[in-house]
Write an enzyme that holds these catalytic residues in place. Structure first.
Site, PDB file in Angstrom:
ATOM      1  N   CYS A   1      -9.958  -3.126 -10.311  1.00 31.24           N
ATOM      2  CA  CYS A   1      -9.688  -1.825  -9.408  1.00 31.24           C
ATOM      3  C   CYS A   1      -8.041  -2.218  -8.693  1.00 31.24           C
ATOM      4  O   CYS A   1      -7.596  -1.338  -8.352  1.00 31.24           O
ATOM      5  CB  CYS A   1     -10.598  -1.577  -8.332  1.00 31.24           C
TER       6      CYS A   1
ATOM      7  N   HIS B   1       0.885  -1.194   0.178  1.00 27.35           N
ATOM      8  CA  HIS B   1       0.061   0.075  -0.034  1.00 27.35           C
ATOM      9  C   HIS B   1       0.782   0.978   0.078  1.00 27.35           C
ATOM     10  O   HIS B   1       0.207   2.410  -0.551  1.00 27.35           O
ATOM     11  CB  HIS B   1      -0.945   0.043   1.180  1.00 27.35           C
TER      12      HIS B   1
ATOM     13  N   ASP C   1      -4.653  -8.242  -4.303  1.00 29.27           N
ATOM     14  CA  ASP C   1      -4.862  -9.361  -3.455  1.00 29.27           C
ATOM     15  C   ASP C   1      -4.949 -10.688  -4.062  1.00 29.27           C
ATOM     16  O   ASP C   1      -4.559 -11.763  -3.586  1.00 29.27           O
ATOM     17  CB  ASP C   1      -6.032  -9.033  -2.396  1.00 29.27           C
TER      18      ASP C   1
ATOM     19  N   GLU D   1     -11.024 -10.906  -4.642  1.00 24.95           N
ATOM     20  CA  GLU D   1      -9.771 -10.897  -4.018  1.00 24.95           C
ATOM     21  C   GLU D   1      -9.129 -12.110  -3.873  1.00 24.95           C
ATOM     22  O   GLU D   1      -7.712 -12.240  -3.545  1.00 24.95           O
ATOM     23  CB  GLU D   1      -9.569  -9.645  -3.030  1.00 24.95           C
TER      24      GLU D   1
HETATM   25  C1  PEP Z   1      -6.789  -4.979  -4.694  1.00 25.00           C
HETATM   26  O1  PEP Z   1      -6.392  -5.766  -3.721  1.00 25.00           O
HETATM   27  O2  PEP Z   1      -6.464  -5.379  -5.841  1.00 25.00           O
HETATM   28  C2  PEP Z   1      -7.344  -3.693  -4.286  1.00 25.00           C
HETATM   29  C3  PEP Z   1      -7.634  -2.978  -5.027  1.00 25.00           C
HETATM   30  O3  PEP Z   1      -7.308  -3.738  -2.798  1.00 25.00           O
HETATM   31  P1  PEP Z   1      -6.151  -3.060  -2.075  1.00 25.00           P
HETATM   32  O4  PEP Z   1      -4.984  -2.659  -3.089  1.00 25.00           O
HETATM   33  O5  PEP Z   1      -6.450  -1.731  -1.210  1.00 25.00           O
HETATM   34  O6  PEP Z   1      -5.886  -3.998  -1.114  1.00 25.00           O
HETATM   35 MG    MG Z   2      -7.078  -5.752  -1.663  1.00 25.66          MG
END
Ligand code: PEP
Ligand code: MG
Length: 588
Positions: A526, A213, A479, A455
Site C-alpha cells: 500500500c 505525506h 516507510d 514498514e
Molecule cells: C507507507 O509507509 O508505505 C504507508 C503506506 O504509510 P504512510 O505513507 O501513511 O506512512
Molecule cells: Mg507508513
C-alpha cells in the site's frame, strides 16, 4: 525573464497558471473569489478593519502619554508611529485594492498577497534598518487580519469545516482568465486536505520529499505538483506565470510564448491519454495468463470512496485515518465522530471491504501543524502504533469506532509500524478490551480481519512471527524504504538516495510476499511503489496480487496488469532482486 527551477516530481501532468504565493505562517487565511458586484463591499470591509487598527494604535499611544516615565515609552511610541505610517502606505493600499478589483481575491487573500510583494522589496534593501521594517509590516498586517477575523466577509464566508483554510471558491465568481498555482515554502499534510477542496491547478513547495505525506496527498488529488524546489518561493513573484511539469519535477517561470505553446500541447496530450485510460475502467484486472489482481484504493477521507469506486477499485486497502485527527487544536475526534466517518467510508464502498488503518500521527504528520514534533528524530520517535499504545484511551476509542463501523460492512483493521511482539500482544489485548466495552453497553459491532503493516526492516525479517497473529500483511514501502536506507522521506537534501529499487529494499519486499504466499495469507503493498506503473511487472513477478494506491493511479497500473504474463515475469523478477543493480537488470 524566463527561468527554471528543479525539484522532485510528485504528481504527473502539466499545470499552467499564475503564481499565488502563500507564506506558511499565513496558510490559515481564507482564499476565495468574490464577484464583481461584491468588490465594493470587500474593499469596505478591509477599510473598516484598517481604520479600527488605526484607532486601536491611537488609543495605545494616548495611554502611553498618560504614563509616568514618558521617555521610557519613547521607543514604543516611535514603533507605533511606524505602524501607523505602514497602514497608510500607498503601495499597500493600492496593491490590495488591485488584487480585489482585478483578480477578485477576498480581502484577506488580497492583503497577504500584497504583503508578500512588499516583503520581497524589504528583503532586497541594502539598509539593515529598512530591511528590518519588514517585521513591522507583518505585524501590521497581522493586526488587520485579526480585526477582519471578527468581521466575516458578508460575501463568501468559508464553510465552518473549511474556515480559515485554503479553499478557493468559484461559486458565483466570474471565471478568471487564467488558472492559479500555489507556491509555498511548506505545506503540512493537514493544509493539503484543505487544498483538496480548492481549485488550484497545481502546487510547489520548497521543502519535502517524494513520499512525504504532503506529496502523497497531492498525488491523491491528481494535480501536477513539485516538492523540494528549494528556493522556488523566493525566486517566484506573486502573479508570475508558472508552468509546473509534474512529470519532470521542473518549474518554468515566466515562460516564453514558444514554451507556453509547447507545454500547452503536452498538457492536452496528457488529457487525451487519461481519457483513453478510462476505457479500461470496467475491465477486470486479470493478466494475460489469467491471474486475477486486486486493485484497492488508498483514501484519506470517507468522501474519497466515490473516486475509488469511479475507477473500479474493489475495496479500500488503506484508509489513513490520521487525517481525521489533524489540525483540530488538540481536540481529538470522539468515538461517535469516528464511527460516523468510518461508517460513511464503509457505506460509500457499497459492500466492498474497507481497511481502516489505526491512527498514524507523528513524524511528518503532526496533529497540529503549529505544533511540529521537536524531538530530535521524529521519524524514529513516538509515531503510529507507538503513539496509540502510549495513549490507550484514545486507541480504545478508535478501536470501538472501527468495530462499530464493521457492523455496517466488511472492515479490516490495519496496524501501522508495528515491530515488536510486545506491541502485537498489546494490540490484541486492547482489541479484546474494546469489544468487551461495546458488549458491556450492548452496542452493535462486527467482526474485523486484523492486519499489520510491514514498514520496519525488523518486521520484514520476522514475517512468520507476524503471521501467527495477523490475518494479512500490508507492505508500507514508503516507510520500509525510509527505515531500510536511513533516508528521511521528508528531507529533500537526501531524496536522491531514496531508492525503491535498492537491492535491500527489494529483498525485504520479496521475502514478505513469499512468506505470506507460502502460508496462504493475504499480502498487499500500500506504499507508493504499488501505484508506480514502472514497478507493476516487478511486483507481479514477485507474486504480489493485491495493490493499494490512490484512485488516480489505478488505471495506469491496471493497463500494465492487462499486458503482463506472470509466468514470464517470475524468473526475471528474481534476477532483478538478486542483482546488485536492479534498475539496470529491469531493463533486460
Ligand atoms: C507507507 O509507509 O508505505 C504507508 C503506506 O504509510 P504512510 O505513507 O501513511 O506512512
Ligand atoms: Mg507508513
Amino acid at each position: 525573464m524566463t527561468f527554471s527551477v528543479h525539484g522532485q516530481a510528485v504528481s504527473r501532468g502539466i499545470a499552467i497558471g499564475r503564481a499565488v504565493l502563500v507564506a506558511s505562517s499565513r496558510m490559515d487565511v481564507a482564499h476565495y473569489f468574490i464577484t464583481e458586484d461584491q468588490v465594493r463591499s470587500e474593499i469596505d470591509r478591509l477599510r473598516l478593519a484598517r481604520n479600527a487598527v488605526v484607532e486601536e494604535i491611537g488609543r495605545v499611544q494616548q495611554g502611553l502619554q498618560g504614563l509616568p516615565g514618558k521617555d521610557a515609552h519613547h521607543e514604543l511610541t516611535a514603533l507605533l508611529d511606524v505602524h501607523l505610517m505602514l497602514l497608510q502606505d500607498e503601495q499597500l493600499q493600492s496593491g490590495v485594492k488591485q488584487w480585489i478589483t482585478e483578480r477578485h481575491y477576498n480581502a484577506e487573500w488580497a492583503l497577504t498577497s500584497q504583503l508578500e510583494v512588499i516583503a520581497r522589496q524589504f528583503d532586497e534593501m541594502e539598509d539593515p534598518y529598512l530591511r528590518e521594517r519588514k517585521a513591522d509590516l507583518e505585524q501590521v498586517v497581522e493586526r488587520v487580519l485579526r480585526q477582519m477575523r471578527g468581521v466575516a466577509s458578508p460575501v463568501a464566508a468559508p464553510l465552518p469545516s473549511q474556515a480559515g483554510g485554503l479553499r478557493v471558491d468559484w461559486e458565483e465568481a466570474e471565471a478568471p482568465e487564467s488558472q492559479l498555482v500555489l507556491i509555498a515554502h511548506d505545506l503540512s499534510p493537514a493544509d493539503m486536505l484543505q487544498f483538496k477542496q480548492s481549485v488550484f491547478a497545481g502546487f510547489v513547495t520548497d521543502v519535502g520529499g517524494k513520499t512525504s505525506h504532503t506529496a502523497i496527498v497531492a498525488r491523491s488529488m491528481d494535480i501536477p505538483a513539485v516538492v523540494g524546489a528549494r528556493t522556488a518561493s523566493q525566486l517566484i513573484q506573486q502573479d508570475d506565470w508558472v508552468i509546473i511539469d509534474g512529470d519532470a519535477g521542473v518549474l518554468i517561470v515566466n515562460p516564453s510564448p514558444v514554451l507556453l505553446t509547447e507545454y500547452s500541447y503536452k498538457q492536452r496530450q496528457g488529457e487525451v491519454e487519461r481519457e483513453r485510460l478510462w476505457r479500461i475502467k470496467n475491465t477486470p484486472a486479470v493478466t494475460l495468463d489469467g491471474e486475477r489482481v486486486e486493485l484497492l484504493a488508498n483514501i484519506e477521507q470517507p468522501e474519497d470512496a466515490t473516486p475509488a469506486l469511479a475507477v473500479g477499485a474493489v475495496g479500500v486497502g488503506l484508509f489513513r485515518t490520521e487525517f481525521l485527527f489533524m489540525g483540530r487544536n488538540g481536540q481529538l475526534p470522539d468515538e461517535e465522530e469516528q464511527y460516523h466517518a468510518y461508517r460513511r467510508a464503509v457505506e460509500g464502498m457499497h459492500g466492498l471491504p474497507v481497511t481502516i488503518r489505526t491512527v498514524d500521527v507523528g513524524a511528518d504528520k503532526p496533529l497540529d501543524h503549529t505544533r511540529r514534533d521537536d524531538h530530535l528524530n521524529p521519524a524514529l520517535g513516538l509515531r503510529a502504533i507507538r503513539w496509540s499504545l502510549s495513549e490507550p484511551a484514545m486507541f480504545l476509542t478508535q478501536l470501538r469506532a472501527a468495530l462499530r463501523a464493521a457492523g455496517h460492512g466488511k472492515v479490516n483493521l490495519l496496524i501501522p509500524m508495528v515491530a515488536h511482539l510486545g506491541e502485537i500482544r498489546q494490540v490484541m489485548q486492547l482489541l479484546a478490551q474494546a469489544r468487551q466495552q461495546l458488549d458491556d453497553r450492548a452496542a452493535v459491532h462486527g467482526p474485523v480481519r486484523l492486519g499489520a503493516m510491514i514498514e520496519v526492516p525488523a518486521s520484514a525479517m520476522t514475517v512468520p512471527m507476524f503471521l501467527k497473529y495477523f490475518d494479512f500483511l500490508s507492505i508500507g514501502t514508503n516507510d520500509l524504504i525510509q527505515y531500510t536506507l536511513a533516508i528521511d522521506r521528508v528531507d529533500e537534501a537526501v531524496s536522491h538516495l531514496y531508492d525503491p529499487l535498492h537491492p535491500a529494499v527489494l529483498k525485504l519486499v520479496a521475502n514478505t510476499i513469499a512468506e505470506c504466499r507460502a502460508q496462504g495469507k493475504g499480502v498487499s503493498v500500500c506504499g507508493e511503489m504499488a501505484g508506480d506503473p514502472a514497478l507493476t511487472r516487478l511486483l507481479l513477478g514477485l507474486g504480489l496480487r493485491s495493490f493499494s494506491m490512490h484512485p488516480s493511479q489505478i488505471l495506469q497500473v491496471k493497463q500494465q496488469i492487462l499486458r503482463a504474463d506472470t509466468r514470464k515475469l517470475r524468473a526475471w523478477a528474481q534476477a532483478v532482486v538478486n542483482s546488485d543493480e536492479p534498475a539496470l537488470a529491469m531493463a533486460d
